[in-house]
Scaffold this active site. Structure first.
Site, mmCIF file in Angstrom:
data_model
loop_
_atom_site.group_PDB
_atom_site.id
_atom_site.type_symbol
_atom_site.label_atom_id
_atom_site.label_comp_id
_atom_site.label_asym_id
_atom_site.label_seq_id
_atom_site.Cartn_x
_atom_site.Cartn_y
_atom_site.Cartn_z
ATOM 1 N N TYR A 183 2.895 4.879 0.854
ATOM 2 C CA TYR A 183 3.541 5.338 2.107
ATOM 3 C C TYR A 183 2.401 6.239 2.762
ATOM 4 C CZ TYR A 183 7.889 4.539 -0.598
ATOM 5 O OH TYR A 183 9.040 3.780 -1.111
ATOM 6 N N ASP A 232 1.053 -1.347 0.108
ATOM 7 C CA ASP A 232 0.084 -0.036 0.037
ATOM 8 C C ASP A 232 0.863 1.177 0.137
ATOM 9 O OD1 ASP A 232 0.938 -0.565 2.702
ATOM 10 O OD2 ASP A 232 -1.009 0.120 3.347
ATOM 11 N N PHE A 248 6.439 2.697 -4.554
ATOM 12 C CA PHE A 248 7.873 2.882 -4.104
ATOM 13 C C PHE A 248 8.312 4.142 -4.317
ATOM 14 C CE2 PHE A 248 7.537 -1.992 -4.524
ATOM 15 C CZ PHE A 248 7.811 -2.120 -3.285
ATOM 16 N N HIS A 272 11.107 -8.618 0.484
ATOM 17 C CA HIS A 272 10.813 -7.193 0.252
ATOM 18 C C HIS A 272 11.879 -6.453 0.505
ATOM 19 C CE1 HIS A 272 8.741 -3.520 1.164
ATOM 20 N NE2 HIS A 272 7.654 -3.933 0.572
#
Length: 216
Positions: free
Chosen positions: A61, A59, A72, A183
């Site tokens: 920031y 999801d 990102f 991740h």
């Protein structure tokens, strides 16, 4: 967005409008990111037929001034989030043989080259990571991934972390290159993300198919 509506059944059915209505209601008494109108920026910047690589986030920031509709990515001039810092570290080391190399934090330049920076959930409440995971976004974004996997050939899917990797079942790896790793978060980057070589492997695959590599 028009090309996506033409190719994604759930968009043609208007699910995105239902979800935006829910989010609009939440915006009345709380701060939601990204700003209204940027929820589908990843699709607005890149037509369906031009996608070459899909990088799947979770999801947005949840800090003020960070999310701007691309997984990102943060606006240029914003402090680099830890996950993005590790992404750049991997790009620098593997593509440029220089892990200290610096890059712009705004990843619009990747989108302009065919990289779809898609989160599985497209909005979040400020200060509450994962707050909108129950709204139904994943149904829509899974539909987007499925449409790409079934309607296109020779795409690269980068799936980082358990949430993204769980979507591998939607993708036929005989038709596409599916790259899985930990991740890039500092909690897991040293357990399989750093050193994964995904950016080099993606470009090698694209070039084998006669497509232009991405300038990471």
């Amino acid at each position: 967005m028009k090309s996506w509506i033409e190719n994604v059944p759930l968009l043609r059915q208007g699910l995105h409008k239902e979800l935006l209505t829910k989010v609009q209601g939440l915006r009345r008494d709380r701060s939601v990111h990204p700003s209204a109108g940027l929820e589908f920026r990843a699709l607005d910047l890149l037509p369906f037929a031009d996608v070459k690589v899909v990088i799947l986030g979770q999801d947005p920031y949840h800090g003020p001034g960070q999310a701007h509709g691309l997984a990102f990515s943060v606006p240029q001039g914003t402090k680099t989030p830890p996950s993005l810092r590790n992404i750049f570290k991997e790009v620098g080391a593997s593509v440029y043989d220089d892990e200290t190399r610096t890059f712009p934090t705004d990843l619009t330049r990747w989108a302009s080259q065919g990289v779809l920076l898609l989160n599985t959930v497209l909005t979040v409440e400020e200060g509450r990571a994962g707050a909108h995971r129950g709204l139904g976004w994943q149904i829509l974004t899974d539909g987007i991934l499925t449409a790409l996997a079934q309607g296109r050939e020779g795409l690269v899917f980068m799936l980082w972390g358990n949430d993204a990797r769980s979507r591998s079942a939607l993708i036929d790896d005989r038709r596409h290159l599916v790259l899985e790793a930990a991740h890039p978060s500092p909690l897991s980057a040293y357990r399989g993300f750093l050193g994964c070589g995904h950016f080099v492997r993606a470009n090698d695959y694209l070039q084998e198919l006669g497509a232009a590599p991405v300038c990471w």
